[in-house]
Design a protein around this motif. Structure first.
Motif, PDB file in Angstrom:
ATOM      1  N   ARG A 216       0.835  -1.205   0.000  1.00 52.71           N
ATOM      2  CA  ARG A 216       0.000   0.000   0.000  1.00 52.71           C
ATOM      3  C   ARG A 216       0.868   1.252   0.000  1.00 52.71           C
ATOM      4  NH1 ARG A 216      -3.114  -1.074   5.359  1.00 52.71           N
ATOM      5  NH2 ARG A 216      -2.798  -3.182   4.628  1.00 52.71           N
ATOM      6  N   SER A 217       0.250   2.364  -0.307  1.00 54.05           N
ATOM      7  CA  SER A 217       0.915   3.664  -0.192  1.00 54.05           C
ATOM      8  C   SER A 217       0.052   4.580   0.661  1.00 54.05           C
ATOM      9  CB  SER A 217       1.132   4.291  -1.580  1.00 54.05           C
ATOM     10  OG  SER A 217      -0.114   4.672  -2.148  1.00 54.05           O
ATOM     11  N   ASN A 218       0.651   5.672   1.123  1.00 51.79           N
ATOM     12  CA  ASN A 218      -0.049   6.735   1.860  1.00 51.79           C
ATOM     13  C   ASN A 218      -0.806   6.220   3.080  1.00 51.79           C
ATOM     14  OD1 ASN A 218      -0.260   7.432  -1.349  1.00 51.79           O
ATOM     15  ND2 ASN A 218       0.275   9.226  -0.130  1.00 51.79           N
ATOM     16  N   ALA A 219      -0.226   5.212   3.746  1.00 52.45           N
ATOM     17  CA  ALA A 219      -0.802   4.724   4.996  1.00 52.45           C
ATOM     18  C   ALA A 219      -0.451   5.688   6.124  1.00 52.45           C
ATOM     19  CB  ALA A 219      -0.276   3.329   5.307  1.00 52.45           C
ATOM     20  N   MET A 220      -1.059   5.474   7.296  1.00 47.32           N
ATOM     21  CA  MET A 220      -0.784   6.296   8.467  1.00 47.32           C
ATOM     22  C   MET A 220      -0.033   5.468   9.501  1.00 47.32           C
ATOM     23  SD  MET A 220      -4.561   7.746   8.054  1.00 47.32           S
ATOM     24  CE  MET A 220      -4.742   6.445   6.829  1.00 47.32           C
TER      25      MET A 220
END
Length: 576
Positions: free
Chosen positions: A431-435
């Motif tokens: 995934r990308s742009n996770a927190m």
């Protein structure tokens, strides 16, 4: 003219060009932002109707990316704020606030009067002052169509002890932007980089600002030396001495009319102060040349500060830009940067001592012949766990996880066993742009997104891993199938729907819309075989990566391809 004079002239020319571009972007963006300002003001009016703090136990937050996840400085809690969600037609922005209780594995939604406007791609930093404070700067608001943007330059503080939001109005701060980075460094908040975008133009920044937490004033820093090129989405970490490390990031530039070229930065810099961290201190840039194994080039990775003086990055995406499309390779790996040793190394999972003993006992039982009961406890091959995520529109995403059994262990060498490195059993999907947030040496990963073909999956799962042991990922919240929705693009949306989408409210679908008179879901007709084959050819490489990630690095290539093909086929057939 000497070399120094040429460099200075070139530097001044670049500054003039950047200033000219910023003025151009600002002019073109002004009308767009005026339109969105009215929309934002309307939403703030709705938020202003809240007059008291309301805390409600709730299920996990809705799927989102580009929000902020922060560890409470005093309590065993994580703080989730804002973010965005795109369902194929509309963009949703959030300004809701959630608290995650680590010990109870439970969520609480906290409604506080007069919160910051809805936003994503902002930055948040926590400080231990007065029972804990969460500082939020910048970010962006997008129109429901995703074609207009408003970039914030406001600064907010959430007083965690009193549950109150406060906007800090101080002049001289950074211009409106998103994708920047901000860290708390001693008694300052330091902001670097980011970008500002309108419908037709954009500009990336490499300026540095500091906000003094004692005097509540902004100052623009002017470090000596050659610093990073303009960029957004970089890694930014503080050292115990009060210096700041910058790594990577993304930027793009226009090479000709309507043609942009993206750049994945892989360079590294140190921003060092020669004083005690005060406004009048002198700062200087220097280039770092770390040893070890650097992360592969990527954007959209998430960052956090881990234990033992190490910063880390997780996931991200590497886009292969074609003339008319972009194919992304998504990641779910961890890389550590040891600040003291100036060294990169990948985070690899290790098997626990108890698990080693179990597997040794399993091998001995197999050698001795064993009995039926032992055979039941120790299967002779890998255990495959298949999870199907059924979206509201009928699309099925199949996730296969392979857990090694005793038969797999026989194929491993003794050296691998001694080293303790094994393929992961369970892990977050790429995934990308996770927190990210780290609390008590444990890393927490929430949400983010990945793409399959033209479809975007926005996630709402929560994973954790002990960074001291690096033994296993734990699934704290699984993907909720009911939250997965994807709508085909439409040329025009109803104005009412646009307003609802921009407001950031939860989408609701009635049973009447999804079921016929007999109560069964309606699905589109099955597509021709050639479209099936075309889908497989376009997405095969992605599913190979997913299969290899789940099966481990030692799986045979032929088997990986076979499993990947089956996953892609299942996804396609169930989605139609």
């Amino acid at each position: 003219m000497g070399k120094k004079g040429k460099r200075e002239k070139k530097g001044k020319g670049a500054e003039k060009t950047a200033a000219k571009m910023e003025r151009k972007v600002s002019r073109r963006a002004r009308k767009e932002e005026e339109d969105l300002e009215a929309l934002i003001a309307e939403f703030q009016t709705l938020d202003a109707k809240k007059t008291q703090v309301i805390e409600t136990s709730c299920p996990p937050p809705s799927p989102r990316l580009n929000g902020s996840l922060s560890a409470h400085p005093e309590k065993d809690e994580l703080i989730l704020f804002g973010g965005e969600y795109f369902n194929g037609q509309k963009t949703y922005l959030y300004n809701d606030l959630y608290l995650y209780n680590i010990r109870k594995n439970s969520w609480t939604k906290v409604e506080i009067p007069n919160p910051p406007p809805r936003r994503c791609a902002h930055q948040a930093a926590v400080v231990p002052t007065a029972g804990g404070q969460l500082w939020v700067f910048g970010g962006e608001f997008a129109s429901p169509s995703g074609e207009q943007f408003y970039h914030y330059k406001d600064l907010w503080v959430l007083h965690l002890a009193t549950r109150t939001w406060e906007q800090i109005k101080a002049s001289g701060g950074p211009s409106g932007r998103s994708g920047h980075r901000m860290v708390a460094c001693k008694r300052q908040l330091v902001v670097f980089g980011g970008f500002h975008e309108s419908a037709r133009d954009y500009i990336y920044y490499n300026d540095v600002y500091a906000f003094n937490l004692d005097s509540f004033t902004w100052s623009k820093l002017a470090p000596s030396g050659i610093g990073p090129a303009p960029r957004s989405g970089c890694q930014m970490a503080t050292t115990p001495e009060g210096s700041i490390v910058i790594y990577g990031g993304y930027s793009k530039q226009r090479v000709k009319k309507d043609v942009d070229k993206g750049t994945l930065h892989t360079d590294m810099f140190l921003l060092k102060t020669e004083g005690s961290g005060k406004e009048e201190d002198k700062w200087a840039w220097s280039r770092l040349n770390p040893s070890g194994v650097k992360p592969t080039p990527r954007s959209g990775f998430s960052v956090a500060l881990g234990p033992n003086n190490r910063s880390l990055l997780f996931g991200g995406v590497h886009d292969e830009e074609e003339e008319e499309s972009i194919e992304g390779d998504f990641f779910n790996d961890i890389y550590f940067y040891d600040i003291g040793k100036n060294r990169w190394f990948p985070g690899q999972l290790k098997v626990s001592k108890s698990e080693k003993r179990k597997r040794r006992r399993g091998r001995r039982a197999e050698t001795d012949g064993g009995d039926d009961e032992v055979e039941k406890q120790a299967p002779q091959g890998p255990v495959e766990i298949v999870k199907e995520v059924v979206a509201e529109d009928g699309t099925v995403m199949t996730i296969k996880q392979v857990i090694s059994g005793p038969a797999d262990e026989k194929e491993r060498s003794e050296s691998e066993e001694e080293d303790g490195a094994l393929s992961p059993q369970v892990e977050p999907c790429p995934r990308s742009n996770a927190m990210l947030a780290v609390k008590h040496g444990v890393l927490y990963v929430y949400g983010g997104m990945f793409e399959v073909g033209d479809r975007q999956f926005t996630l709402s799962d929560l994973y954790s891993i002990d960074l001291h042991k690096m033994e296993e990922w734990k699934v704290l919240v699984e993907i909720d199938p009911k939250t997965q929705e994807w709508l085909e693009e439409s040329d025009s949306d109803e104005e009412e729907e646009d307003m609802e989408g921009a407001e950031g409210g939860e989408e609701e679908s009635s049973e009447e819309d999804s079921e016929d008179e007999g109560g069964e879901e309606q699905h589109p007709s099955v597509q021709p075989d050639e479209k099936h084959a075309d889908y497989l050819s376009r997405t095969e490489q992605y599913w190979i990566k997913v299969a290899r990630s789940n099966m481990g690095p030692d799986a045979k290539e032929k088997k990986v391809v076979k499993v990947a093909h089956a996953m892609a086929k299942t996804f396609y057939e169930d989605s139609i």
